[in-house]
Design an enzyme around this catalytic site. Structure first.
Site, PDB file in Angstrom:
ATOM      1  N   LYS A  18      -2.809  -8.135  -1.414  1.00 53.93           N
ATOM      2  CA  LYS A  18      -3.932  -8.578  -2.353  1.00 53.93           C
ATOM      3  C   LYS A  18      -3.166  -9.197  -3.599  1.00 53.93           C
ATOM      4  CE  LYS A  18      -6.758  -5.012  -2.292  1.00 53.93           C
ATOM      5  NZ  LYS A  18      -6.046  -4.033  -1.212  1.00 53.93           N
ATOM      6  N   ARG A  94     -16.108  -2.776  -3.065  1.00 57.26           N
ATOM      7  CA  ARG A  94     -15.372  -1.947  -2.400  1.00 57.26           C
ATOM      8  C   ARG A  94     -16.284  -0.844  -1.823  1.00 57.26           C
ATOM      9  NH1 ARG A  94     -10.110  -1.833  -4.899  1.00 57.26           N
ATOM     10  NH2 ARG A  94      -8.777  -0.490  -3.405  1.00 57.26           N
ATOM     11  N   ARG A 129       6.551   0.443  -2.935  1.00 54.13           N
ATOM     12  CA  ARG A 129       6.070  -0.342  -4.064  1.00 54.13           C
ATOM     13  C   ARG A 129       6.577   0.190  -5.506  1.00 54.13           C
ATOM     14  NH1 ARG A 129       0.266  -1.990  -3.974  1.00 54.13           N
ATOM     15  NH2 ARG A 129      -0.063   0.357  -3.818  1.00 54.13           N
ATOM     16  N   ARG A 158       3.542   3.950  -8.722  1.00 57.12           N
ATOM     17  CA  ARG A 158       1.983   4.347  -9.053  1.00 57.12           C
ATOM     18  C   ARG A 158       1.717   5.704  -8.573  1.00 57.12           C
ATOM     19  NH1 ARG A 158      -1.733  -0.734  -6.912  1.00 57.12           N
ATOM     20  NH2 ARG A 158      -2.853   1.309  -6.173  1.00 57.12           N
ATOM     21  N   ARG A 169      -6.530   6.741   1.303  1.00 63.75           N
ATOM     22  CA  ARG A 169      -6.864   5.269   0.750  1.00 63.75           C
ATOM     23  C   ARG A 169      -7.415   4.603   1.919  1.00 63.75           C
ATOM     24  NH1 ARG A 169      -2.435   4.083  -2.781  1.00 63.75           N
ATOM     25  NH2 ARG A 169      -3.269   1.956  -3.014  1.00 63.75           N
TER      26      ARG A 169
HETATM   27  P1  AP5 Z   1       0.284  -5.264  -3.076  1.00 64.68           P
HETATM   28  O1  AP5 Z   1       0.317  -6.922  -3.300  1.00 64.68           O
HETATM   29  O2  AP5 Z   1       0.397  -4.390  -4.484  1.00 64.68           O
HETATM   30  O3  AP5 Z   1      -1.054  -5.016  -2.323  1.00 64.68           O
HETATM   31  P2  AP5 Z   1      -2.102  -4.800  -2.470  1.00 64.68           P
HETATM   32  O4  AP5 Z   1      -3.246  -4.994  -1.298  1.00 64.68           O
HETATM   33  O5  AP5 Z   1      -2.589  -5.152  -4.078  1.00 64.68           O
HETATM   34  O6  AP5 Z   1      -2.290  -2.959  -2.673  1.00 64.68           O
HETATM   35  P3  AP5 Z   1      -2.894  -2.224  -3.725  1.00 64.68           P
HETATM   36  O7  AP5 Z   1      -2.718  -0.560  -3.432  1.00 64.68           O
HETATM   37  O8  AP5 Z   1      -3.007  -2.498  -5.121  1.00 64.68           O
HETATM   38  O9  AP5 Z   1      -4.509  -1.967  -3.097  1.00 64.68           O
HETATM   39  P4  AP5 Z   1      -5.636  -0.999  -3.469  1.00 64.68           P
HETATM   40  O10 AP5 Z   1      -6.707  -1.669  -3.067  1.00 64.68           O
HETATM   41  O11 AP5 Z   1      -5.475   0.317  -2.621  1.00 64.68           O
HETATM   42  O12 AP5 Z   1      -5.442  -0.591  -5.067  1.00 64.68           O
HETATM   43  P5  AP5 Z   1      -6.281  -1.114  -6.150  1.00 64.68           P
HETATM   44  O13 AP5 Z   1      -5.207  -1.328  -7.374  1.00 64.68           O
HETATM   45  O14 AP5 Z   1      -7.129  -1.995  -6.135  1.00 64.68           O
HETATM   46  O15 AP5 Z   1       1.640  -5.074  -2.348  1.00 64.68           O
HETATM   47  C1  AP5 Z   1       1.885  -3.560  -1.814  1.00 64.68           C
HETATM   48  C2  AP5 Z   1       3.440  -3.782  -1.373  1.00 64.68           C
HETATM   49  O16 AP5 Z   1       3.837  -4.571  -0.307  1.00 64.68           O
HETATM   50  C3  AP5 Z   1       4.389  -4.208  -2.510  1.00 64.68           C
HETATM   51  O17 AP5 Z   1       5.320  -3.522  -2.815  1.00 64.68           O
HETATM   52  C4  AP5 Z   1       4.438  -5.559  -2.184  1.00 64.68           C
HETATM   53  O18 AP5 Z   1       5.835  -6.187  -2.933  1.00 64.68           O
HETATM   54  C5  AP5 Z   1       4.718  -5.348  -0.548  1.00 64.68           C
HETATM   55  N1  AP5 Z   1       4.239  -6.818  -0.068  1.00 64.68           N
HETATM   56  C6  AP5 Z   1       3.176  -7.474  -0.143  1.00 64.68           C
HETATM   57  N2  AP5 Z   1       3.080  -8.601   0.664  1.00 64.68           N
HETATM   58  C7  AP5 Z   1       4.039  -8.341   1.392  1.00 64.68           C
HETATM   59  C8  AP5 Z   1       4.524  -9.134   2.548  1.00 64.68           C
HETATM   60  N3  AP5 Z   1       3.687 -10.223   3.349  1.00 64.68           N
HETATM   61  N4  AP5 Z   1       5.477  -8.646   3.498  1.00 64.68           N
HETATM   62  C9  AP5 Z   1       6.074  -7.572   3.006  1.00 64.68           C
HETATM   63  N5  AP5 Z   1       5.807  -6.995   2.137  1.00 64.68           N
HETATM   64  C10 AP5 Z   1       4.718  -7.311   1.066  1.00 64.68           C
HETATM   65  O19 AP5 Z   1      -6.879   0.384  -6.588  1.00 64.68           O
HETATM   66  C11 AP5 Z   1      -6.596   1.507  -6.722  1.00 64.68           C
HETATM   67  C12 AP5 Z   1      -7.439   2.417  -7.195  1.00 64.68           C
HETATM   68  O20 AP5 Z   1      -8.419   2.151  -8.247  1.00 64.68           O
HETATM   69  C13 AP5 Z   1      -8.393   2.827  -6.072  1.00 64.68           C
HETATM   70  O21 AP5 Z   1      -7.847   3.871  -5.192  1.00 64.68           O
HETATM   71  C14 AP5 Z   1      -9.584   3.254  -6.789  1.00 64.68           C
HETATM   72  O22 AP5 Z   1      -9.429   4.546  -7.308  1.00 64.68           O
HETATM   73  C15 AP5 Z   1      -9.627   2.642  -8.011  1.00 64.68           C
HETATM   74  N6  AP5 Z   1     -10.662   1.410  -7.885  1.00 64.68           N
HETATM   75  C16 AP5 Z   1     -10.005  -0.086  -7.696  1.00 64.68           C
HETATM   76  N7  AP5 Z   1     -11.086  -0.776  -7.264  1.00 64.68           N
HETATM   77  C17 AP5 Z   1     -12.245  -0.162  -7.133  1.00 64.68           C
HETATM   78  C18 AP5 Z   1     -13.572  -0.253  -6.807  1.00 64.68           C
HETATM   79  N8  AP5 Z   1     -14.007  -1.629  -6.684  1.00 64.68           N
HETATM   80  N9  AP5 Z   1     -14.409   0.824  -6.809  1.00 64.68           N
HETATM   81  C19 AP5 Z   1     -14.161   1.916  -6.888  1.00 64.68           C
HETATM   82  N10 AP5 Z   1     -12.694   2.214  -7.240  1.00 64.68           N
HETATM   83  C20 AP5 Z   1     -11.988   1.282  -7.714  1.00 64.68           C
END
Ligand code: AP5
Length: 222
Positions: A18, A94, A129, A158, A169
């Site tokens: 994402k 979410r 990552r 992270r 997760r």
């Molecule tokens: P990346 O682009 O970083 O993936 P992402 O989908 O953004 O992953 P996240 O882990 O950030 O998502 P998440 O939903 O768990 O975390 P969030 O920060 O929202 O890519 C991942 C890796 O793959 C990178 O190394 C990248 O280089 C590589 N990659 C990308 N595309 C690729 C490709 N095509 N091919 C190969 N490699 C690739 O949330 C974190 C925490 O915050 C949650 O756990 C929760 O505690 C809290 N939180 C956030 N939002 C909420 C909510 N709405 N409600 C409650 N708690 C929340």
């Protein structure tokens, strides 16, 4: 001017790409990127009251309580830049409750994009990552290593990117996914996220440009 800004939601399991796709979407479409994960991490690192409350949940790979996240998102969405430039909501809603909070406020995207990636790939992507704390750019030790030694020396991992926490997760994501997608079934677009990032972006790009054209047509038709 005859334009109505684009409103996009992007969803998918942890590490489905994402954040990576959002960087590319913002570059091309100029939307305001609202990532709940990024907003929460900023609160944690500034040591705010919200950050202190959210930290434990995040470090354990659990969802932060709805009321904290919803207040943060709705206040960000109501700012002028999001209204004029359009928005790209990443990581929200979410849970069914979060989706309903937006519905009640009549906040709906034009398109709901879901990135689909198999579980075993998600684990590898999370564990590898790295983040650049200066630019916010996302790297991967194998897939997208940092461009310079200077960046390499400062990238961080992270706290929630361990094998065990990623599994938790992913389970949370799967438990909630259905109840959220049902809210947006009419505008849902599932994309195979297990391809090169440029290829994934091409597909998202063509979807967004079509939505933009359709919106312009509707405005022109009055
Ligand atoms: P990346 O682009 O970083 O993936 P992402 O989908 O953004 O992953 P996240 O882990 O950030 O998502 P998440 O939903 O768990 O975390 P969030 O920060 O929202 O890519 C991942 C890796 O793959 C990178 O190394 C990248 O280089 C590589 N990659 C990308 N595309 C690729 C490709 N095509 N091919 C190969 N490699 C690739 O949330 C974190 C925490 O915050 C949650 O756990 C929760 O505690 C809290 N939180 C956030 N939002 C909420 C909510 N709405 N409600 C409650 N708690 C929340």
């Amino acid at each position: 001017c005859l334009s109505e800004p684009l409103k996009v939601m992007i969803s998918g399991a942890p590490a489905s790409g994402k954040g990576t796709q959002c960087e590319l979407i913002v570059q091309k479409y100029g939307l305001v990127h609202i990532s709940t994960g990024d907003l929460l991490r900023a609160e944690v690192s500034s040591g705010t009251e919200i950050g202190n409350k959210a930290k434990e949940y995040m470090d354990n790979g659990c969802l932060v309580p709805d009321e904290i996240v919803t207040a943060m998102v709705t206040s960000r969405l109501s700012r002028e830049d999001a209204k004029t430039r359009g928005w790209l909501l990443d990581g929200y809603p979410r849970s069914a409750e979060q989706a309903q909070s937006l519905e009640k406020l009549l906040i709906r995207p034009d398109i709901y994009v879901v990135l689909d990636v198999p579980d075993e790939i998600l684990i590898d992507r999370c564990v590898g990552r790295r983040l650049d704390p200066v630019t916010g750019k996302i790297y991967h030790i194998k897939n997208f290593p940092p461009e310079t030694d200077e960046i390499k020396a400062r990238i961080i991992t992270r706290a929630d990117d361990t094998h065990e926490k990623v599994k938790a997760r992913v389970e949370t994501y799967k438990r909630n996914a259905e109840s959220i997608t049902s809210t947006y079934s009419d505008i849902l677009n599932k994309i195979d996220g297990n391809r090169q990032k440029g290829v994934v972006f091409q597909e998202i790009d063509s979807l967004l440009s079509q939505v933009k054209k359709d919106k312009l047509k509707m405005i022109a038709a009055g």
